[in-house]
Every structure is written in C-alpha cells, then in structure tokens.
Design an enzyme around this catalytic site. Structure first.
Site, PDB file in Angstrom:
ATOM      1  N   ASN A 217       0.845  -1.196   0.000  1.00  0.00           N
ATOM      2  CA  ASN A 217       0.000   0.000   0.000  1.00  0.00           C
ATOM      3  C   ASN A 217       0.883   1.249   0.000  1.00  0.00           C
ATOM      4  OD1 ASN A 217       0.590   0.798   2.805  1.00  0.00           O
ATOM      5  ND2 ASN A 217      -0.441  -1.134   3.275  1.00  0.00           N
TER       6      ASN A 217
ATOM      7  N   ASP B  25      -4.377  -6.150   4.784  1.00  0.00           N
ATOM      8  CA  ASP B  25      -5.411  -7.042   5.320  1.00  0.00           C
ATOM      9  C   ASP B  25      -5.364  -8.414   4.643  1.00  0.00           C
ATOM     10  OD1 ASP B  25      -6.724  -5.472   7.304  1.00  0.00           O
ATOM     11  OD2 ASP B  25      -7.447  -4.182   5.692  1.00  0.00           O
TER      12      ASP B  25
ATOM     13  N   PHE C 133      -4.902   3.389  14.597  1.00  0.00           N
ATOM     14  CA  PHE C 133      -5.226   4.381  13.570  1.00  0.00           C
ATOM     15  C   PHE C 133      -6.346   3.792  12.723  1.00  0.00           C
ATOM     16  CE2 PHE C 133      -2.181   7.955  12.979  1.00  0.00           C
ATOM     17  CZ  PHE C 133      -1.418   7.750  14.104  1.00  0.00           C
TER      18      PHE C 133
ATOM     19  N   LYS D  94     -14.024   0.243  14.746  1.00  0.00           N
ATOM     20  CA  LYS D  94     -12.690  -0.364  14.923  1.00  0.00           C
ATOM     21  C   LYS D  94     -12.256  -0.257  16.377  1.00  0.00           C
ATOM     22  CE  LYS D  94     -11.171   0.160  10.193  1.00  0.00           C
ATOM     23  NZ  LYS D  94     -10.511   0.924   9.167  1.00  0.00           N
TER      24      LYS D  94
HETATM   25  O1  PMT Z   1       2.967   6.059   6.621  1.00  0.00           O
HETATM   26  P1  PMT Z   1       2.440   7.399   6.119  1.00  0.00           P
HETATM   27  O2  PMT Z   1       2.703   7.586   4.657  1.00  0.00           O
HETATM   28  O3  PMT Z   1       2.905   8.554   6.953  1.00  0.00           O
HETATM   29  O4  PMT Z   1       0.832   7.355   6.240  1.00  0.00           O
HETATM   30  C1  PMT Z   1       0.241   7.355   7.503  1.00  0.00           C
HETATM   31  C2  PMT Z   1      -0.961   6.403   7.554  1.00  0.00           C
HETATM   32  C3  PMT Z   1      -2.069   6.909   6.616  1.00  0.00           C
HETATM   33  C4  PMT Z   1      -0.543   4.994   7.121  1.00  0.00           C
HETATM   34  C5  PMT Z   1      -1.442   6.372   9.047  1.00  0.00           C
HETATM   35  O5  PMT Z   1      -1.783   7.674   9.435  1.00  0.00           O
HETATM   36  C6  PMT Z   1      -2.633   5.466   9.237  1.00  0.00           C
HETATM   37  O6  PMT Z   1      -3.782   5.880   9.095  1.00  0.00           O
HETATM   38  N1  PMT Z   1      -2.352   4.178   9.578  1.00  0.00           N
HETATM   39  C7  PMT Z   1      -3.353   3.113   9.689  1.00  0.00           C
HETATM   40  C8  PMT Z   1      -3.599   2.553   8.316  1.00  0.00           C
HETATM   41  C9  PMT Z   1      -4.515   1.358   8.341  1.00  0.00           C
HETATM   42  O7  PMT Z   1      -4.088   0.293   8.011  1.00  0.00           O
HETATM   43  O8  PMT Z   1      -5.725   1.572   8.817  1.00  0.00           O
HETATM   44  P2  PMT Z   1      -6.862   0.415   8.939  1.00  0.00           P
HETATM   45  O9  PMT Z   1      -8.081   1.216   9.175  1.00  0.00           O
HETATM   46  O10 PMT Z   1      -6.816  -0.504   7.805  1.00  0.00           O
HETATM   47  O11 PMT Z   1      -6.439  -0.377  10.234  1.00  0.00           O
HETATM   48  C10 PMT Z   1      -6.896  -0.024  11.540  1.00  0.00           C
HETATM   49  C11 PMT Z   1      -5.841  -0.321  12.558  1.00  0.00           C
HETATM   50  O12 PMT Z   1      -5.615  -1.722  12.639  1.00  0.00           O
HETATM   51  C12 PMT Z   1      -4.491   0.304  12.277  1.00  0.00           C
HETATM   52  O13 PMT Z   1      -3.960   0.750  13.519  1.00  0.00           O
HETATM   53  C13 PMT Z   1      -3.658  -0.840  11.733  1.00  0.00           C
HETATM   54  O14 PMT Z   1      -2.273  -0.737  12.073  1.00  0.00           O
HETATM   55  C14 PMT Z   1      -4.262  -2.059  12.436  1.00  0.00           C
HETATM   56  N2  PMT Z   1      -4.237  -3.300  11.637  1.00  0.00           N
HETATM   57  C15 PMT Z   1      -4.897  -3.394  10.464  1.00  0.00           C
HETATM   58  C16 PMT Z   1      -4.899  -4.594   9.778  1.00  0.00           C
HETATM   59  C17 PMT Z   1      -4.210  -5.677  10.310  1.00  0.00           C
HETATM   60  N3  PMT Z   1      -4.178  -6.839   9.655  1.00  0.00           N
HETATM   61  N4  PMT Z   1      -3.551  -5.569  11.467  1.00  0.00           N
HETATM   62  C18 PMT Z   1      -3.550  -4.388  12.149  1.00  0.00           C
HETATM   63  O15 PMT Z   1      -2.937  -4.289  13.210  1.00  0.00           O
END
Ligand code: PMT
Length: 401
Positions: free
Chosen positions: A214, A283, A326, A340
């Site tokens: 990504n 994911d 996040f 979440k």
């Molecule tokens: O790295 P940069 O270019 O500075 O960009 C920053 C960012 C946009 C990546 C950051 O600010 C951000 O939003 N990070 C979370 C991105 C994300 O994967 O969001 P999500 O909504 O898909 O996941 C929710 C949370 O679960 C996140 O904390 C993620 O780390 C966690 N997760 C998700 C999937 C997974 N399989 N395991 C996880 O731990």
C-alpha cells in the site's frame, strides 16, 4: 521562562570567569535562582563577594566548611538544581570530570549530579593549542558520549594575545542554550515508559519479483517514534519497508510482511506500556507465494486470503497497556473508526480522513480526529506529522496519569 528553576553555576579558574558575573545576572533577570560553586582558582579571577552580591545566596567553594551546617553539602548541592552550567570550564576541570576525579567541591558536585535528571552544560575556555591538544579533545569526546552538553568555544582574540578557537561563548548565548535544554527536559514526560510503535506498509509476496502493498511511507509512525524518544521513552519501532532512517536512540526492528510484523509485535508487546499502531498492515496476502517468477499470460487471477489482525489480537491481550490504533478511512470516518475502536478494544483511535487535502499517506502533514474511550472526540487542524505526534503523546500521557 526560568521562574521556578534553580541553576547551579560552577566557575573554574580561567580569565573568562569575569563573564560568569554577567551570566548570573542574566539568569536572575530571567527569574532563575542561581547557586554558585567556585573552585579556589576561580576565586583568584573573581571574588565570591561579587557572586554572592549578584545572586543573593551564599557561595560555596570548600568541601569541608563547618559554616555549611551539612556534612554532605556536595550531595545537597547536586540534588537541588534543574540544570548545571560550568562556565568557564578549564582544560584541567574537563580532565578531572572525564576521569571521575573529585578532589574539590565543584568536581565532587558534578560527579554526584544524575545526568538523566539534570543536564550539565560545560562551557570550555582556554588557549587554542590547549583546546586542540589530543588529551583535551579525547576528554571532550568522552564527556559528550556520556551525555554532558557543550557550549563550544568561539574563535577570536584570546587573553594570551593569540587569535583562535577557545574563547568562552557569550553569556547571552549560554542563557539561550540553558533555556532550550530546560524546555526539552520539561517534556521528558515519558521517562521510565516504553512505547512500541508500528510504522510503514507491509509487503505481501506474490513471487520473487512482485508483491502486494500500500501507499504508506512510514512518516507518521517514524514521527511518533521520534517524538516518544524526545520525550524520554524507551522506543521499540517495528517497521515495514520504508525509505526512512530510524530516529536516533530507538530500538529498530525491520519486518516485511504482516505475518512478520505480527510475530515481532507479539514477541515485544509485553515490554510496552503504550502501543501505537500507525502501520498500514495489508489485510490480505496472496494465498500462494510462488517460488519462481510468474510467467505472463492474458490474465492472472490471484486469490487473496486474510492476514492476522495484529491490533485485534493486541486488544484481546492488552491488560493495562494503553493501546492506540489508527483508522484510515475514505468515507463515514467517525462511524467506521468507532467500530474499529470497539472491535479492537482500543483506548484511543486516530481517525485519518484520507480524502482531506494534506492528510494520510506519504504527506508531511496529517489531519485527524482523536476518539477517546469515553466517546469524546477531538477534531484537530491540519498539522505536521511531527506536531501531531507530540499532541497524541500528550493526550496519551494525560490519560495514563
Ligand atoms: O505512513 P504514512 O505515509 O505517513 O501514512 C500514515 C498512515 C495513513 C498509514 C497512518 O496515518 C494510518 O492511518 N495508519 C493506519 C492505516 C490502516 O491500516 O488503517 P486500517 O483502518 O486498515 O487499520 C486499523 C488499525 O488496525 C491500524 O492501527 C492498523 O495498524 C491495524 N491493523 C490493520 C490490519 C491488520 N491486519 N492488522 C492491524 O494491526
């Protein structure tokens, strides 16, 4: 700026000792309490009476004086200040401190100061040849490695008639340095705490050449790691592949895939008091990672399977650790982020609206809402990721008490 601050001003025997009077005056003008400790050689250049009159406090110079009333005056003096500045610091004094010699009051006080709690600034002043003598260079290098701070001398006319490096910095410059250092240590609100940060994307291998990933650059996570280290935390940074240098002083664990990140996080998470998951974890991963480069055809179908959700697993095992997630969203920001937060048992979620100008992936800035466990929402303006990191850490620190 310096109100409520006590500064111990050490003066050693160099001609620049006359500048110490001006330094004391400027510090007092800024509101500081100044406690002077002089060596016996310093007293040949400037009198204790001058310093006592300027500071309104007794001046200490001897290890053993019945008039002190305390048998452990060196320890009392070391405990009291928020910062120590030795100006001027002679070559002899630097040599003593670097060797751990404590044969007078000032060198004994310096040995008794705990550097992690009280910064010590040394302002060398000496002839150019002395300053460049290998013994002095080695002593300075050793002291820097041990965490002593230096106000490097200036070039100019010296008292000996030579022109060169070795002139003590001016008192106004020292005051600025002292203010900067005290502002930094005021923010050391994470000392004694361990913060784990995940950052960057993950790469899910398709074959030896290709992967699914990504747009995360790692900037947000690295800014958080840097800010936590600046605030005195021990930092564990677990990062997917990025082009960034890890911030100084952090324990760095590079990983590639979501499953590697899962393993690294699970291995280390028991050490952490605060965990911040800024990583954009894939994911899904290709069900099969081919051993050879896939040959071109008209179409290629790849079946993707779910990766472990690291944050969800952390949420189920977190105990009293503070867990920050996040949420990167392109629609229904608050609603999706709240879901979440509940599903993953988070204490705080940083809701990242990717549709906002200047927010999200690969930018220097971000625009987010913070959602707290009690439902309270704080909408933040667009700001640098470095500023946002400090703000998030401030909120977390306030929440953990
Ligand atoms: O790295 P940069 O270019 O500075 O960009 C920053 C960012 C946009 C990546 C950051 O600010 C951000 O939003 N990070 C979370 C991105 C994300 O994967 O969001 P999500 O909504 O898909 O996941 C929710 C949370 O679960 C996140 O904390 C993620 O780390 C966690 N997760 C998700 C999937 C997974 N399989 N395991 C996880 O731990």
């Amino acid at each position: 700026m310096l109100e409520d601050k006590t500064i111990l001003l050490g003066i050693t025997g160099g001609i620049a000792a006359y500048k110490s009077a001006e330094l004391a005056r400027l510090l007092i003008k800024e509101g500081a309490t100044v406690q002077v400790v002089m060596t016996s050689n310093a007293e040949k250049f400037i009198t204790p009476l001058t310093m006592r009159t300027l500071t309104g406090r007794p001046v200490y110079s001897s290890l053993f004086s019945p008039s002190y009333g305390s048998a452990t005056v060196h320890i009392d003096l070391a405990r009291e200040p928020h910062l120590v500045v030795v100006a001027p610091a002679t070559a002899n004094f630097l040599g003593k401190v670097s060797s751990g010699i404590a044969d007078d009051l000032l060198s004994t006080v310096i040995l008794a100061v705990k550097l992690q709690e009280c910064p010590v600034i040394l302002a060398p002043s000496m002839n150019t040849a002395m300053f460049h003598n290998p013994a002095v260079r080695d002593n300075i290098a050793l002291l820097r490695r041990r965490g002593y701070l230096f106000a490097d001398p200036l070039s100019g006319s010296l008292a000996c008639g030579e022109v060169g490096e070795g002139r003590m910095v001016e008192p106004v410059q020292l005051v600025e340095l002292i203010k900067k250092e005290l502002a930094k240590s005021a923010r050391a609100d994470y000392s004694g705490l361990t913060v784990m940060v995940t950052a960057g994307p993950t790469r899910e291998s398709l074959d030896p050449v290709r992967f699914v990933s990504n747009r995360s650059s790692g900037r947000m996570g690295y800014a958080l790691a840097r800010a936590a280290a600046e605030r005195g935390a021990r930092v564990i940074l677990i990062s997917g592949p990025t082009a960034l240098e890890p911030p100084p002083g952090v324990d760095f664990f590079p990983v590639e895939s979501a499953r590697e990140m899962y393993a690294a996080v699970m291995d280390k998470f028991s050490l952490a008091d605060v965990i911040i998951k800024a990583a954009a974890v894939a994911d899904y991963r290709p069900e099969e990672a081919y051993g050879q480069k896939i040959k071109k055809g008209d179409t290629l179908s790849v079946k993707l399977v779910r990766n472990p959700d690291i944050l969800q697993e952390l949420g189920s095992q977190k105990g009293d650790r503070f867990l920050v997630g996040f949420a990167a969203e392109t629609e229904n920001l608050l609603e999706n982020a709240r879901k979440k937060m509940t599903n993953k048992n988070l204490d705080l979620i940083v809701a990242n609206d990717l549709t906002q100008e200047g927010a999200g992936f690969a930018k220097e800035t971000n625009k987010v809402h913070l959602i707290f466990r009690d439902g309270h929402v704080e909408e933040l303006p667009l700001m640098l990721k470095s500023e946002l990191s400090h703000l998030i850490l401030e909120r977390v620190r306030a929440a953990i008490g």
